[in-house]
Design a protein around this motif. Structure first.
Motif, PDB file in Angstrom:
ATOM      1  N   ALA A 199      -9.590   7.082   3.977  1.00 44.47           N
ATOM      2  CA  ALA A 199      -8.111   6.877   2.740  1.00 44.47           C
ATOM      3  C   ALA A 199      -8.274   5.126   2.900  1.00 44.47           C
ATOM      4  O   ALA A 199      -8.143   4.382   2.622  1.00 44.47           O
ATOM      5  CB  ALA A 199      -7.306   7.422   2.457  1.00 44.47           C
ATOM      6  N   PHE A 200      -7.734   5.377   4.545  1.00 46.36           N
ATOM      7  CA  PHE A 200      -7.009   3.823   5.578  1.00 46.36           C
ATOM      8  C   PHE A 200      -7.686   3.056   5.141  1.00 46.36           C
ATOM      9  O   PHE A 200      -8.102   1.968   4.702  1.00 46.36           O
ATOM     10  CB  PHE A 200      -6.695   4.437   6.496  1.00 46.36           C
ATOM     11  CG  PHE A 200      -4.724   5.048   6.448  1.00 46.36           C
ATOM     12  CD1 PHE A 200      -3.826   4.490   5.408  1.00 46.36           C
ATOM     13  CD2 PHE A 200      -4.471   6.377   6.540  1.00 46.36           C
ATOM     14  CE1 PHE A 200      -2.750   4.564   5.236  1.00 46.36           C
ATOM     15  CE2 PHE A 200      -3.112   6.919   6.490  1.00 46.36           C
ATOM     16  CZ  PHE A 200      -2.107   6.221   6.116  1.00 46.36           C
TER      17      PHE A 200
ATOM     18  N   THR B  95     -10.807   2.528   3.368  1.00 46.68           N
ATOM     19  CA  THR B  95     -10.845   1.552   1.829  1.00 46.68           C
ATOM     20  C   THR B  95      -9.819   2.044   0.987  1.00 46.68           C
ATOM     21  O   THR B  95      -9.868   0.829  -0.014  1.00 46.68           O
ATOM     22  CB  THR B  95     -11.226   2.943   1.346  1.00 46.68           C
ATOM     23  OG1 THR B  95     -11.036   4.045   0.694  1.00 46.68           O
ATOM     24  CG2 THR B  95     -13.020   3.872   1.713  1.00 46.68           C
ATOM     25  N   ALA B  96      -8.566   1.183   1.643  1.00 48.34           N
ATOM     26  CA  ALA B  96      -7.300   1.024   0.585  1.00 48.34           C
ATOM     27  C   ALA B  96      -6.935  -0.344   0.639  1.00 48.34           C
ATOM     28  O   ALA B  96      -7.952  -1.041   1.653  1.00 48.34           O
ATOM     29  CB  ALA B  96      -6.401   1.753   1.352  1.00 48.34           C
TER      30      ALA B  96
ATOM     31  N   VAL C 279      -2.238  -1.680   3.379  1.00 46.25           N
ATOM     32  CA  VAL C 279      -1.457  -0.647   4.388  1.00 46.25           C
ATOM     33  C   VAL C 279       0.124  -1.032   4.225  1.00 46.25           C
ATOM     34  O   VAL C 279       0.175  -1.776   4.579  1.00 46.25           O
ATOM     35  CB  VAL C 279      -2.614  -0.465   5.829  1.00 46.25           C
ATOM     36  CG1 VAL C 279      -1.546   0.630   7.045  1.00 46.25           C
ATOM     37  CG2 VAL C 279      -3.369  -0.034   4.918  1.00 46.25           C
TER      38      VAL C 279
ATOM     39  N   GLY D 259      -0.742   4.108   1.998  1.00 54.48           N
ATOM     40  CA  GLY D 259      -2.577   3.201   1.763  1.00 54.48           C
ATOM     41  C   GLY D 259      -2.387   3.523   0.507  1.00 54.48           C
ATOM     42  O   GLY D 259      -2.276   4.265  -0.297  1.00 54.48           O
ATOM     43  N   LEU D 260      -2.569   2.471  -0.109  1.00 53.12           N
ATOM     44  CA  LEU D 260      -2.723   1.403  -1.865  1.00 53.12           C
ATOM     45  C   LEU D 260      -3.861   0.986  -1.961  1.00 53.12           C
ATOM     46  O   LEU D 260      -4.204   0.602  -1.190  1.00 53.12           O
ATOM     47  CB  LEU D 260      -1.333   0.141  -2.085  1.00 53.12           C
ATOM     48  CG  LEU D 260      -0.541   0.947  -1.332  1.00 53.12           C
ATOM     49  CD1 LEU D 260       0.660  -0.973  -1.273  1.00 53.12           C
ATOM     50  CD2 LEU D 260       0.428   1.263  -2.511  1.00 53.12           C
ATOM     51  N   ASP D 261      -3.888   1.609  -3.718  1.00 55.70           N
ATOM     52  CA  ASP D 261      -5.253   1.162  -3.796  1.00 55.70           C
ATOM     53  C   ASP D 261      -5.148   0.118  -4.618  1.00 55.70           C
ATOM     54  O   ASP D 261      -4.254  -1.062  -4.993  1.00 55.70           O
ATOM     55  CB  ASP D 261      -6.183   2.318  -4.853  1.00 55.70           C
ATOM     56  CG  ASP D 261      -5.158   2.747  -6.320  1.00 55.70           C
ATOM     57  OD1 ASP D 261      -4.340   1.436  -6.574  1.00 55.70           O
ATOM     58  OD2 ASP D 261      -5.156   3.422  -6.613  1.00 55.70           O
TER      59      ASP D 261
ATOM     60  N   ILE E 135      -2.458   6.623  -2.641  1.00 54.20           N
ATOM     61  CA  ILE E 135      -3.954   6.959  -2.445  1.00 54.20           C
ATOM     62  C   ILE E 135      -3.167   7.974  -1.304  1.00 54.20           C
ATOM     63  O   ILE E 135      -4.421   9.047  -0.811  1.00 54.20           O
ATOM     64  CB  ILE E 135      -5.250   6.988  -2.936  1.00 54.20           C
ATOM     65  CG1 ILE E 135      -5.078   5.020  -1.695  1.00 54.20           C
ATOM     66  CG2 ILE E 135      -4.857   6.143  -3.902  1.00 54.20           C
ATOM     67  CD1 ILE E 135      -6.371   4.766  -1.652  1.00 54.20           C
ATOM     68  N   ALA E 136      -2.655   6.928   0.187  1.00 53.80           N
ATOM     69  CA  ALA E 136      -2.894   8.014   1.091  1.00 53.80           C
ATOM     70  C   ALA E 136      -1.700   7.836   2.090  1.00 53.80           C
ATOM     71  O   ALA E 136      -0.903   6.935   1.720  1.00 53.80           O
ATOM     72  CB  ALA E 136      -3.747   7.231   2.051  1.00 53.80           C
TER      73      ALA E 136
END
Ligand code: FES
Ligand code: FES
Lengths: 726, 159
Positions: free
Chosen positions: A331-332, A334-335, A338, A456-458, A464-465
């Protein structure tokens, strides 16, 4: 009036045992009152005692027993209000009497802590009041030979609806006492705020008159014939044993009657090793104590510096993973963004207004009597019994009022010491009072903690994480009291990818419950970090939090609707988003603990390097409110206490606490106190206590407001580490 | 050790205590007047406040022997029926939580209103910031002082 009458049970007649039913807690409710019990000194008068909580005298006086100890949380007023509400009597006709610690479990739990008093007591108190009221209604119906369904109770009387005639309770006691106990499962208990007449109103403390005129009320106010005074010196290094002391010299000092070493049991929460000094007054004994020279055998040298160094080292390690949802590493990767930050809070003391104390007397009969300002008399009794080999049935504990509690008085050390000293001095009553310095240096502190967060942000700025490494305090690899954190804690369950891990620092400092244990500390970290993440995502901190609360992954860790409503109302009351002009800011925080939902919005103004907290808007959802005054008190008190705590820390050097008194542990005073506006969301949900839930989100709301006003992000407590003073 | 007399709440009390004993301990342990409380013993909390010739005084820092000839008022001596405007206001607003600090708070407020019958927020902050309340009743103390000022004014200024 004879006030030495004990609640039902001590003078039960034989019939009373024939018909008993259970309260919700499992405690016995005496179905048939001990009708006919004659009160000492009042021969000829007959009092009706339908159950543990209620006593009605022939002159109509209603006495309601308060089972739990009082330390400022307002239970001695709020609980009897519940009984009075259901008994349908006017509050002005009620007298409240404090119960001693029962010899058995008849009252269920008699303790203060964990905001549990209200949820635990709610059913029993309503059952007690309602059952007694139903008996009185049935008694009137019998006397009138009308159906009970045509009658109702109001203001201490039963009214026959069709005819309008009425009978005061006092005239119904004899008949009521002959009736069978009502079936508890068939009672209709009031539960909705709209049904209440007394509950939810502003009722003043039942002990106000005594407090305002300086009447003896607190543990340290006990004065008994021939009473001596004692102090108990413990090793400055926690857990140290006294090898020897200059007792000969101490015994020559004016007013000193006894001085002796106590080996103790080695347990912090019990009888620690120490030196007892006994004499004719606090002043004399304290002077002698200050001249004590003790050779202590110590085994550690814990210090704030060593804790800090270990925490810094552990920060680079993985620690033990307690929960991993989804795939955090992927997830991190693809974030879109961060955010990382670390938060810290130090140890703090309880600093109870009334220092620890306990009065004890070992009677010739072998009975040990204690006047103990304790939150948990049962624990004290068990501990003393184990320490001294006295059966619990021979230990009688009066639950005396406490000059604040906050969890500190749930420990058994002070009562253990007083009991031991009482036996050593052979028969005389003795009052142990700790000097402030001893109180601060031998506390069970709120432990320090370090939180390393990574979010982690989308692309849409959605979290998202969430990775969280908590560095905390423990012993033998297990967290110690107040140092744990549940892997289920919000935002766990609100995130597809989540990891929680911890590392534990070995710690010899005593720790313990401290007003909303755990929550009151780590909420500062979470709610500060959420603010940072929201801002990094370019989102409004309120909207960001509401979004986070909008969806759960699996079973939600908290009620999402109640949480969101609490937050929204706080924002609305505070006028979230309004323009405040320069140097002012609003900050928001939310927390859920002890079944209570709390949100605060703080408004601050920067005055140079110093910050003034002008207002705090508080919203609480704890179900129905019992006493409006008491409820507001707890919110106001939590706001002040939490603001105060943002300024405080306890530090250690060579195994001992450095701070000793209020000159270096500076609690908030009136000139820095904000205005508190509180609102309650009332519902039919079972009520919970308010002594704790309002506390946790106060500090972070203020820290977030300071960021809004100044741009300074506070990630460490006390605030002065970030150059901010209140 | 001298025997001496102190005038407390209008009554003479005879004491026989060491000359360095603070009034606090003479009150609490020798005269069994426990309304005056101990919390810090070093003049930092105001819990032990009494009035000496009308002035709020920390009894943990005042030697009993130095108060001979002075008028000492403790919380027990205000009124027994809570009819003093400050006591009345304190009850009306329901100021106490645990109550431990409140005797000291009330006496500090009495002294404030004697000198300043209509104190504003700044005057209240100034006069009341020697008294710690661990329960955090400050919001209500402010309110109660203003109410007490009104009560006193209604009674013709006889606070
Ligand atoms: S006990 Fe006197 S000021 Fe604290
Ligand atoms: S009311 Fe508890 S310390 Fe002030």
């Amino acid at each position: 009036m004879n006030t030495s009458i004990k609640p039902a049970g001590n003078k039960l007649d034989r019939r009373s045992f024939l018909k008993v039913s259970m309260l919700a807690s499992g405690a016995l409710m005496i179905g048939v009152g001990s009708y006919g019990t004659l009160l000492a000194g009042e021969a000829g008068q007959e009092t009706w005692i339908p159950n543990l909580y209620v006593r009605i005298d022939p002159d109509g006086k209603v006495t309601i027993i308060s089972k739990n100890p009082e330390g400022g949380q307002g239970v001695k007023t709020a609980f009897p209000m519940v009984v009075a509400e259901c008994l349908e009597v006017d509050w002005k006709d009620v007298r409240v009497e404090q119960a001693a610690l029962a010899v058995d479990d008849r009252y269920g739990r008699q303790a203060l802590g964990g905001s549990r008093g209200t949820p635990d007591g709610w059913n029993d108190l309503r059952i007690a009041g309602t059952a007694a009221k139903d008996l009185l209604v049935a008694a009137a119906a019998n006397e009138w030979t009308v159906p009970a369904s045509e009658c109702y109770a109001e203001s201490g009387a039963v009214v026959h609806k069709p005819s309008g005639k009425s009978k005061p309770y006092a005239s119904l006691l004899k008949t009521a006492a002959t009736l069978p106990a009502p079936d508890v499962s068939k009672l209709r208990l009031k539960s909705r705020p709209e049904e209440f007449k007394l509950l939810g109103t502003f009722v003043r403390g039942v002990d106000n008159q005594k407090i305002l005129t300086g009447k003896p009320l607190f543990g340290s106010d006990i004065r008994l014939d021939g009473m001596l005074y004692a102090m108990y010196q413990k090793s400055p290094v926690f857990g140290g044993k006294a090898r020897s002391a200059n007792l000969e010299h101490i015994l020559t000092l004016p007013g000193v009657t006894h001085a002796f070493i106590v080996a103790g049991t080695g347990e912090y929460n019990g009888l620690q090793p120490g030196v007892a000094v006994v004499g004719t007054g606090f002043w004399e004994v304290n002077n002698a104590r200050e001249q004590l020279e003790v050779d202590w055998e110590t085994t550690h040298a814990d210090s704030t510096a060593s804790f800090d160094a270990q925490a810094a080292k552990l920060a680079g390690e993985m620690g033990e993973v307690l929960r991993h949802d989804g795939d955090i590493d992927a997830a991190f990767k693809t974030a879109a963004k961060v955010v990382e930050a670390s938060y810290y809070y130090p140890f703090v003391a309880h600093a109870n207004m009334e220092p620890m104390n306990c009065t004890a007397q070992l009677h010739e009969s072998g009975k040990l009597e204690l006047w103990a300002p304790t939150q948990n008399g049962k624990a004290a009794r068990e501990k003393i019994s184990a320490n001294m080999g006295i059966p619990e049935s021979r230990i009688h504990i009066h639950q005396v009022r406490m000059g604040t509690a906050f969890g500190r008085r749930s420990r058994t050390d002070f009562a253990s010491e007083a009991a031991w000293i009482a036996r050593e001095i052979g028969g005389k009553p003795v009052q142990l009072v700790w000097a402030r310095e001893e109180d601060m240096r031998h506390d069970f502190y709120r432990p320090a903690g370090w939180h390393h967060f990574k979010a982690g942000l989308d692309d849409d700025g959605k979290m998202i994480a969430f990775d969280h490494h908590f560095i905390t305090m423990g012993k033998n690899g297990k967290t110690i009291s107040g140092a744990s954190l549940s892997p289920k804690h919000y935002p766990a369950g609100l995130m597809p990818n989540f990891r929680f891990r911890w590392s534990i620092i070995e710690c010899n400092v005593p720790t313990g419950p401290w007003r909303d244990p755990g929550h009151s500390a780590y909420c500062f970290a979470y709610q500060g970090f959420f603010d940072e993440v929201a801002i990094a995502a370019g989102r409004d901190p309120l909207e960001f939090r509401l979004d986070l609360l909008s969806k759960s992954y699996g079973k939600p860790p908290l009620d999402l609707v109640r949480s969101s409503n609490t937050l929204k109302l706080a924002a609305e009351k505070a006028g979230w988003g309004r323009d405040l002009g320069p140097n002012r800011g609003l900050g928001l925080a939310f927390h859920f603990s002890h079944r209570g939902y709390a949100a605060h919005v703080a408004q601050v103004v920067a005055e140079g390097a110093s910050i003034k907290v002008e207002k705090v808007f508080s919203v609480l959802d704890v179900g129905p409110i019992l006493n409006l005054s008491g409820a507001k008190h707890q919110v106001e008190g939590c706001v002040i206490d939490a603001l105060s705590t943002t300024q405080l820390e306890v530090t250690f050097e060579d195994g001992a606490t450095r701070q000793g008194n209020f000159q270096n542990y500076r609690l908030l005073k009136l000139d820095r106190a904000p205005d508190v506006k509180c609102h309650f969301i009332q519902s039919e949900n079972p009520p919970t206590g308010l002594g704790e839930p309002p506390f946790p989100p106060v500090g972070p709301a203020i820290a977030n407001a300071i960021f809004a006003a100044t741009g300074t992000r506070i990630r460490e407590l006390p605030f002065r580490r970030s150059g901010i003073t209140i | 050790m001298p025997q001496f007399t102190l005038k407390i709440n209008g009554t003479d009390h005879s004491l026989d205590v060491p000359s360095d004993m603070p009034l606090l301990w003479a009150l609490r342990d020798k005269l069994n007047m426990t309304g005056t409380k101990y919390s810090c013993g070093i003049g930092q909390c105001g819990t032990c406040t009494v009035l000496v010739d009308g002035k709020p005084t920390k009894s943990c820092r005042s030697r009993a022997v130095n108060l001979i000839g002075k008028e000492i008022v403790t919380i027990e001596g205000l009124t027994a029926d809570c009819s003093h405007p400050v006591q009345k206001a304190w009850n009306e607003v329901d100021v106490p939580q645990c109550g431990y600090c409140q005797g000291g708070q009330i006496l500090a407020a009495v002294a404030l209103l004697e000198n300043n019958p209509k104190p504003d927020d700044a005057a209240i902050d100034e006069a009341m910031s020697d008294n710690l309340c661990r329960c955090g009743t400050y919001v209500r103390i402010r309110k109660a002082i203003k109410l007490a000022a009104e009560y006193a004014a209604d009674e013709g200024g006889a606070a």
